[in-house]
Design a protein around this motif. Structure first.
Motif, PDB file in Angstrom:
ATOM      1  N   PHE A 209       0.524  -1.436  -0.127  1.00 49.36           N
ATOM      2  CA  PHE A 209      -0.133   0.542  -0.151  1.00 49.36           C
ATOM      3  C   PHE A 209       0.452   1.747  -0.673  1.00 49.36           C
ATOM      4  CE2 PHE A 209      -2.190   3.281   2.471  1.00 49.36           C
ATOM      5  CZ  PHE A 209      -3.135   3.349   1.745  1.00 49.36           C
ATOM      6  N   VAL A 210       1.702   1.807   0.587  1.00 52.42           N
ATOM      7  CA  VAL A 210       2.775   2.791   0.708  1.00 52.42           C
ATOM      8  C   VAL A 210       3.655   2.474  -0.448  1.00 52.42           C
ATOM      9  CG1 VAL A 210       4.687   3.380   1.998  1.00 52.42           C
ATOM     10  CG2 VAL A 210       3.015   2.025   3.141  1.00 52.42           C
ATOM     11  N   MET A 211       3.723   1.663  -0.534  1.00 50.23           N
ATOM     12  CA  MET A 211       4.365   1.907  -2.287  1.00 50.23           C
ATOM     13  C   MET A 211       4.698   2.396  -3.151  1.00 50.23           C
ATOM     14  SD  MET A 211       7.691  -1.142  -1.520  1.00 50.23           S
ATOM     15  CE  MET A 211       6.944  -2.635  -1.508  1.00 50.23           C
ATOM     16  N   TRP A 212       2.638   1.426  -3.214  1.00 54.72           N
ATOM     17  CA  TRP A 212       1.764   1.664  -4.825  1.00 54.72           C
ATOM     18  C   TRP A 212       0.631   2.844  -4.733  1.00 54.72           C
ATOM     19  CZ3 TRP A 212       2.061  -4.433  -5.444  1.00 54.72           C
ATOM     20  CH2 TRP A 212       4.421  -4.442  -6.205  1.00 54.72           C
ATOM     21  N   VAL A 213       0.524   2.729  -3.824  1.00 53.52           N
ATOM     22  CA  VAL A 213      -0.712   3.464  -3.447  1.00 53.52           C
ATOM     23  C   VAL A 213      -0.894   5.031  -4.691  1.00 53.52           C
ATOM     24  CG1 VAL A 213      -0.233   5.455  -1.533  1.00 53.52           C
ATOM     25  CG2 VAL A 213      -2.573   4.783  -2.038  1.00 53.52           C
ATOM     26  N   TYR A 214       0.154   6.064  -4.515  1.00 52.16           N
ATOM     27  CA  TYR A 214       0.339   7.325  -4.805  1.00 52.16           C
ATOM     28  C   TYR A 214       0.248   6.880  -6.337  1.00 52.16           C
ATOM     29  CZ  TYR A 214       1.741  10.883  -7.720  1.00 52.16           C
ATOM     30  OH  TYR A 214       2.469  11.648  -8.825  1.00 52.16           O
ATOM     31  N   HIS A 215       0.807   5.621  -7.112  1.00 52.50           N
ATOM     32  CA  HIS A 215       0.297   5.231  -8.926  1.00 52.50           C
ATOM     33  C   HIS A 215      -1.141   4.459  -9.031  1.00 52.50           C
ATOM     34  CE1 HIS A 215       5.029   5.999  -9.402  1.00 52.50           C
ATOM     35  NE2 HIS A 215       4.694   4.383  -7.929  1.00 52.50           N
ATOM     36  N   ASN A 216      -1.580   4.163  -7.972  1.00 53.22           N
ATOM     37  CA  ASN A 216      -3.183   3.674  -8.232  1.00 53.22           C
ATOM     38  C   ASN A 216      -4.254   4.266  -8.487  1.00 53.22           C
ATOM     39  OD1 ASN A 216      -2.765   0.477  -8.682  1.00 53.22           O
ATOM     40  ND2 ASN A 216      -0.999   0.917  -7.673  1.00 53.22           N
ATOM     41  N   ASN A 235      -6.735  -5.069 -30.691  1.00 49.81           N
ATOM     42  CA  ASN A 235      -5.986  -5.023 -31.416  1.00 49.81           C
ATOM     43  C   ASN A 235      -4.893  -3.128 -30.420  1.00 49.81           C
ATOM     44  OD1 ASN A 235      -5.210  -7.509 -32.149  1.00 49.81           O
ATOM     45  ND2 ASN A 235      -5.742  -6.561 -34.267  1.00 49.81           N
ATOM     46  N   ASN A 236      -6.225  -2.480 -29.894  1.00 52.77           N
ATOM     47  CA  ASN A 236      -5.003  -1.630 -29.720  1.00 52.77           C
ATOM     48  C   ASN A 236      -4.151  -1.786 -28.113  1.00 52.77           C
ATOM     49  OD1 ASN A 236      -6.778   0.046 -31.311  1.00 52.77           O
ATOM     50  ND2 ASN A 236      -9.229  -0.297 -29.740  1.00 52.77           N
ATOM     51  N   HIS A 237      -3.587  -0.514 -27.653  1.00 54.00           N
ATOM     52  CA  HIS A 237      -3.000  -0.680 -27.038  1.00 54.00           C
ATOM     53  C   HIS A 237      -3.015   0.168 -26.330  1.00 54.00           C
ATOM     54  CE1 HIS A 237      -0.410  -4.596 -28.391  1.00 54.00           C
ATOM     55  NE2 HIS A 237      -0.281  -3.785 -29.144  1.00 54.00           N
ATOM     56  N   PRO A 238      -3.770   0.643 -25.202  1.00 58.03           N
ATOM     57  CA  PRO A 238      -3.704   2.170 -24.903  1.00 58.03           C
ATOM     58  C   PRO A 238      -2.791   2.452 -24.077  1.00 58.03           C
ATOM     59  CG  PRO A 238      -5.307   0.618 -23.390  1.00 58.03           C
ATOM     60  CD  PRO A 238      -4.831  -0.155 -24.365  1.00 58.03           C
ATOM     61  N   PRO A 239      -2.539   3.987 -24.007  1.00 58.10           N
ATOM     62  CA  PRO A 239      -1.924   4.040 -23.266  1.00 58.10           C
ATOM     63  C   PRO A 239      -1.797   4.220 -21.622  1.00 58.10           C
ATOM     64  CG  PRO A 239      -2.981   6.281 -23.626  1.00 58.10           C
ATOM     65  CD  PRO A 239      -3.935   4.850 -24.182  1.00 58.10           C
ATOM     66  N   ALA A 240      -0.779   4.061 -20.592  1.00 60.06           N
ATOM     67  CA  ALA A 240      -1.025   3.788 -19.439  1.00 60.06           C
ATOM     68  C   ALA A 240       0.039   4.195 -18.472  1.00 60.06           C
ATOM     69  CB  ALA A 240      -1.481   2.277 -19.006  1.00 60.06           C
ATOM     70  N   LYS A 241      -0.001   4.897 -17.094  1.00 57.37           N
ATOM     71  CA  LYS A 241       1.553   4.769 -16.518  1.00 57.37           C
ATOM     72  C   LYS A 241       1.952   3.549 -15.949  1.00 57.37           C
ATOM     73  CE  LYS A 241      -0.094   9.423 -15.666  1.00 57.37           C
ATOM     74  NZ  LYS A 241      -0.708  10.394 -14.221  1.00 57.37           N
ATOM     75  N   LYS A 242       2.409   3.767 -14.265  1.00 54.91           N
ATOM     76  CA  LYS A 242       3.174   2.260 -14.429  1.00 54.91           C
ATOM     77  C   LYS A 242       1.813   1.039 -14.073  1.00 54.91           C
ATOM     78  CE  LYS A 242       5.600   0.799 -10.909  1.00 54.91           C
ATOM     79  NZ  LYS A 242       7.196   1.375  -9.581  1.00 54.91           N
ATOM     80  N   PHE A 243       0.807   1.639 -13.546  1.00 56.49           N
ATOM     81  CA  PHE A 243      -0.115   1.461 -13.400  1.00 56.49           C
ATOM     82  C   PHE A 243      -1.453   1.315 -14.363  1.00 56.49           C
ATOM     83  CE2 PHE A 243       1.693   0.528  -9.528  1.00 56.49           C
ATOM     84  CZ  PHE A 243       2.181  -0.947  -9.394  1.00 56.49           C
ATOM     85  N   ASN A 244      -1.841   0.207 -15.587  1.00 51.23           N
ATOM     86  CA  ASN A 244      -2.979   0.807 -16.231  1.00 51.23           C
ATOM     87  C   ASN A 244      -4.289   0.385 -15.352  1.00 51.23           C
ATOM     88  OD1 ASN A 244      -4.006  -2.405 -16.042  1.00 51.23           O
ATOM     89  ND2 ASN A 244      -2.219  -2.432 -17.610  1.00 51.23           N
ATOM     90  N   PHE A 245      -5.553   0.362 -15.630  1.00 48.81           N
ATOM     91  CA  PHE A 245      -7.078   0.436 -14.874  1.00 48.81           C
ATOM     92  C   PHE A 245      -6.921  -0.938 -14.379  1.00 48.81           C
ATOM     93  CE2 PHE A 245     -11.548  -0.030 -14.741  1.00 48.81           C
ATOM     94  CZ  PHE A 245     -11.984   1.911 -13.850  1.00 48.81           C
ATOM     95  N   GLY A 246      -6.441  -1.646 -15.907  1.00 48.83           N
ATOM     96  CA  GLY A 246      -6.917  -3.568 -14.609  1.00 48.83           C
ATOM     97  C   GLY A 246      -6.053  -3.449 -13.432  1.00 48.83           C
ATOM     98  N   SER A 359       3.125   3.024 -22.111  1.00 47.81           N
ATOM     99  CA  SER A 359       3.746   3.635 -23.180  1.00 47.81           C
ATOM    100  C   SER A 359       4.024   4.897 -22.027  1.00 47.81           C
ATOM    101  CB  SER A 359       2.604   3.713 -23.985  1.00 47.81           C
ATOM    102  OG  SER A 359       1.816   4.849 -24.170  1.00 47.81           O
ATOM    103  N   ILE A 360       3.263   5.579 -21.275  1.00 48.09           N
ATOM    104  CA  ILE A 360       3.238   6.878 -20.277  1.00 48.09           C
ATOM    105  C   ILE A 360       4.373   6.741 -19.846  1.00 48.09           C
ATOM    106  CG2 ILE A 360       2.160   7.978 -19.033  1.00 48.09           C
ATOM    107  CD1 ILE A 360      -0.641   7.788 -20.629  1.00 48.09           C
ATOM    108  N   TRP A 361       4.130   5.017 -18.623  1.00 48.21           N
ATOM    109  CA  TRP A 361       5.153   5.330 -18.034  1.00 48.21           C
ATOM    110  C   TRP A 361       6.945   4.863 -17.963  1.00 48.21           C
ATOM    111  CZ3 TRP A 361       8.548   0.901 -17.523  1.00 48.21           C
ATOM    112  CH2 TRP A 361       8.848   0.772 -16.626  1.00 48.21           C
ATOM    113  N   LEU A 362       6.582   4.350 -19.838  1.00 47.20           N
ATOM    114  CA  LEU A 362       8.200   3.728 -20.426  1.00 47.20           C
ATOM    115  C   LEU A 362       8.609   5.647 -20.821  1.00 47.20           C
ATOM    116  CD1 LEU A 362      10.037   2.599 -21.691  1.00 47.20           C
ATOM    117  CD2 LEU A 362       9.046   1.669 -24.087  1.00 47.20           C
ATOM    118  N   ASP A 363       7.811   5.996 -21.173  1.00 44.22           N
ATOM    119  CA  ASP A 363       8.416   7.716 -21.352  1.00 44.22           C
ATOM    120  C   ASP A 363       8.761   8.601 -20.362  1.00 44.22           C
ATOM    121  OD1 ASP A 363       7.995   7.434 -24.261  1.00 44.22           O
ATOM    122  OD2 ASP A 363       5.303   8.252 -24.013  1.00 44.22           O
TER     123      ASP A 363
END
Length: 375
Positions: A209-216, A235-246, A359-363
């Motif tokens: 929780f402490v490590m990942w709450v900000y990214h979620n 075949n879409n690849h929606p952009p996402a940060k470190k964690f996607n919605f799923g 992709s957003i996280w990778l950038d």
């Protein structure tokens, strides 16, 4: 014969002086609600009012047993613990029937249904591959401390799930197959493992929780992920940060359910010390939720034993929900998606995988690397 939809107060007990009559018996046989106030409140009185006919003492044996059953007598016991004053607690039969019936039945159907759903999805969709294959360059997805917390949480949960299932289904499954002695050894070990591994689970839950709450936390990219069904359909690849919605759904599901199962688990680890349900039922009654749901007032003056029974049932229900959620998470992280396991295996993922799923996280990672001077 009294209609089944008749209210308990409609029963005429004048002929019996307020005591149980044939109409009460018929309602009990039909499984209908019974107003047992005539028994709960009839706990005896002053024997001197009936000279020569009264019992030897203030109450007859039936009066005493009624008072014990409804926990209405000022019982004196040698122990200072208040639980010792509850001599008869018939709610235990309701708990036992629910535990061995609906809880076990619907719990297994939930897990079986999740496995069937995942199998069907795999047959229809297949494994999600890295389009174009791996490029051979990797990027750090999770640090060692993150992977340690994840695997401690995952490993402890698997042990807790297996030992919990063994405890619930030991009599129904293990004894017929392997006998009483094996079941006894299994449950003794399961209890020891379950009680002690639970601390590792709670510690790991706090770390994650402490490590990942900000990214979620929710953000605008989540809506894009939802509209494109996370790339699972098409075949879409929606952009996402470190964690996607799923992944955020899994994170918050694990945190909220994990906190709830930990709280009820602490109540079971320290029996009769943590009172959870009576107070909660009182709040639900005060704000009108019970009446709005058509349940009527919930019983808030629970005995200590009833508190433990509700805690055990809640603990198991939340446990089943977590197991179903984690089955989906395990599927995506292993069989369902190529390259996903590397994130928690070595911590390094292929850049093309990261580009297609985060992709957003990778950038952001590449931008940070360009701004950090090489050593």
């Amino acid at each position: 014969r009294l209609p089944e939809n008749a209210t308990p107060s409609a029963i005429d007990r004048n002929s019996t002086g307020g005591a149980q009559n044939l109409a009460d018996i018929e309602r009990r046989q039909n499984g209908a609600e019974i107003d047992d106030g005539f028994r709960r409140n009839n706990l005896g009185g002053d024997a001197s009012t009936v000279p020569g006919l009264g019992p030897l003492g203030g109450r007859s044996d039936p009066d005493l047993w009624r008072g014990i059953r409804y926990n209405e007598l000022p019982v004196r016991v040698s122990t200072m613990n208040k639980t010792g004053r509850v001599l008869v607690q018939d709610n235990g039969m309701w708990w036992l029937n629910f535990r061995e019936g609906p809880l076990a039945t619907y719990g297994i159907w939930l897990l079986a249904g999740m496995l069937v759903l995942l199998a069907a999805f795999y047959l229809l969709r297949g494994r999600i591959r890295i389009e174009g294959g791996k490029v051979g360059r990797t990027v750090t997805r999770f640090k060692a401390i993150e992977r340690f917390a994840h695997w401690m949480l995952a490993g402890s949960f698997i042990l807790l799930a297996l030992t919990g299932l063994a405890t619930l289904f030991g009599r129904k499954v293990v004894i017929p197959l392997l006998g009483h002695e094996f079941n006894s050894v299994l449950l003794t070990g399961s209890k020891f493992i379950h009680n002690n591994v639970s601390w590792a689970f709670m510690i790991a839950l706090v770390m994650v929780f402490v490590m990942w709450v900000y990214h979620n936390l929710p953000d605008r990219t989540d809506w894009t992920w939802i509209k494109q069904a996370g790339g699972f359909i098409g075949n879409n690849h929606p952009p996402a940060k470190k964690f996607n919605f799923g992944q955020k759904i899994v994170f918050w599901g694990v945190i909220l359910l994990g906190f709830s199962v930990s709280l009820s688990g602490l109540s079971l680890l320290f029996p009769f010390e943590v009172q959870l349900f009576g107070h909660t039922f009182g709040i639900i009654n005060d704000i009108g939720m019970a009446e709005a749901a058509g349940l009527g007032p919930l019983q808030s003056d629970l005995t200590p034993h009833a508190e433990m029974q509700y805690a055990q049932l809640w603990h198991a229900i939340i446990g089943f929900l977590m197991m179903a959620l984690i089955l989906g998470h395990i599927y995506i992280g292993t069989l369902g998606m190529e390259g996903a396991y590397d994130a928690m295996g070595s911590g390094e993922v292929d850049e093309r995988w990261a580009e297609q799923h985060h992709s957003i996280w990778l950038d952001e990672v590449k931008q940070d690397n360009r701004q950090t001077p090489a050593e």
